[in-house]
Design an enzyme around this catalytic site. Sequence first.
Site, short mmCIF file in Angstrom:
data_model
loop_
_atom_site.label_atom_id
_atom_site.label_comp_id
_atom_site.label_asym_id
_atom_site.label_seq_id
_atom_site.Cartn_x
_atom_site.Cartn_y
_atom_site.Cartn_z
N ASP A 51 -12.28 2.86 -7.22
CA ASP A 51 -13.24 3.97 -7.25
C ASP A 51 -13.21 4.66 -8.61
O ASP A 51 -14.00 5.57 -8.88
CB ASP A 51 -13.01 4.96 -6.10
N SER A 52 -12.34 4.16 -9.52
CA SER A 52 -12.39 4.59 -10.92
C SER A 52 -13.73 4.19 -11.55
O SER A 52 -14.08 4.66 -12.63
CB SER A 52 -11.23 3.99 -11.72
N ASP A 90 -11.71 -0.30 -3.14
CA ASP A 90 -11.34 1.05 -2.73
C ASP A 90 -12.32 1.61 -1.71
O ASP A 90 -13.54 1.53 -1.90
CB ASP A 90 -11.37 1.99 -3.95
N LYS A 120 -8.48 -0.85 -0.04
CA LYS A 120 -7.37 0.04 -0.42
C LYS A 120 -7.78 1.45 -0.07
O LYS A 120 -8.95 1.82 -0.20
CB LYS A 120 -7.07 -0.07 -1.92
N GLU A 122 -6.16 5.77 -0.08
CA GLU A 122 -5.12 6.66 -0.59
C GLU A 122 -4.49 7.47 0.53
O GLU A 122 -5.19 7.99 1.39
CB GLU A 122 -5.73 7.61 -1.64
N GLU A 189 1.20 5.24 -8.11
CA GLU A 189 0.60 5.72 -9.36
C GLU A 189 1.36 6.92 -9.91
O GLU A 189 1.59 7.91 -9.20
CB GLU A 189 -0.88 6.08 -9.11
O1 KIV Z 1 -9.51 3.21 -8.79
C1 KIV Z 1 -8.61 2.69 -9.48
O2 KIV Z 1 -8.86 2.15 -10.57
C2 KIV Z 1 -7.25 2.72 -8.96
C3 KIV Z 1 -6.16 2.27 -9.89
C4 KIV Z 1 -5.87 3.34 -10.86
C5 KIV Z 1 -4.95 1.85 -9.15
O3 KIV Z 1 -7.04 3.10 -7.86
#
Ligand code: KIV
Length: 271
Positions: A51-52, A90, A120, A122, A189
Site C-alpha cells: 500500500d506504499s 496489502d 498482507k 497490519e 518494520e
Molecule cells: O507497503 C509497503 O511497501 C510495505 C513494506 C514497507 C513492507 O508494507
Amino acid sequence: MSVHKKVKKVTTHVLQEMKANGEKISMLTAYDFSLARIVDDAGIDVILVGDSASNVMAGHETTLPITLDQMIYHASSVIRAIDRALVVVDLPFGSYQGNSRSALESAIRIMKESGAHSVKLEGGSEVIESISRILSAGIPVMGHLGLTPQSIYKFGTYTVRAKEEEEAQKLIEDAKLLEEKGCFAIVLEKIPAKLATRVAKEVSIPIIGIGAGSGVDGQVLVLHDMLGINNEFKPRFLRKYLNLYEEIKGAISSYISDVRAVDFPNDKEQY
Ligand code: KIV
C-alpha cells in the site's frame, strides 16, 4: 542445491523451506507490469504489491488513502508480469479493521480479481479475528508488526518502534499469535535489530525485515527507494543501489535538448 535455485515457482512452502535451510529471502515491492517483470526476471523470491503505492505511485503523504479497487488494479498489473515470484498484496486501510466478514470479502476480492497468491495486513491481536477468517478461507496471510504505517496517526511519528520493554513484549506475543493462527510469514518494520533477531529465532515462520537488522530470515525494501527514484526519502536502513532520479532526469534533459536542436529524429529514425 539450495532451495531457491531448485524452484520454478516460489510458494509459501518454499519460503518455509528456505528458513529451515538458513537461506535468506529477498522481497521487493512492485506496483506495475514493467518493473514487476524486471524484478521477477532478476530472481526475487517475493513481490509485495504494497500500500506504499499510495505514497510512491499516487503521491499521498500516507498509505491511508489508497482504496481496495486501486490495490486490485496494481496487483493485477503485477500478476501479469510474474513467472516465479510469490505475490503478496496489502489489504489497504479500512478494508479489514471493521469486522472479520468485511476483511474476508476484501481478501477474496484481491485474490479473485487480481490473481494474487496471498495478502498482507497490519497488526496483531487487535485484528486476529480478521486474520483467522481469511486463513480459514484458504488464503495465505502475511502479518506486519512494528512500525505499521496505517497507524501513523496513532504513533504520531515514523521513528523506531518497540524500543520500550512493554511494546517489545507485545510484539513478541503478537508474532507468536500470528504464527499459531497460521500466517505464513511476518514483516517486521523499523524495530531494534536485537528484538527482530529474537523473534526470528522464537517463531518458526519466516520473518522479513525492513529496518530490522540482519538477524531475520529475509529483507524487503520499497523498489523506488532502493533504485533512488525517490530522492527525498533517506532513512538509515535504506541502501540505494542506483540514483535513478538523476539518471532519468539526465536522459530526459538530453531528449529535450535533442528535440530543440532538431537532432532527434535523425535520418535513421524516420520512415
Ligand atoms: O507497503 C509497503 O511497501 C510495505 C513494506 C514497507 C513492507 O508494507
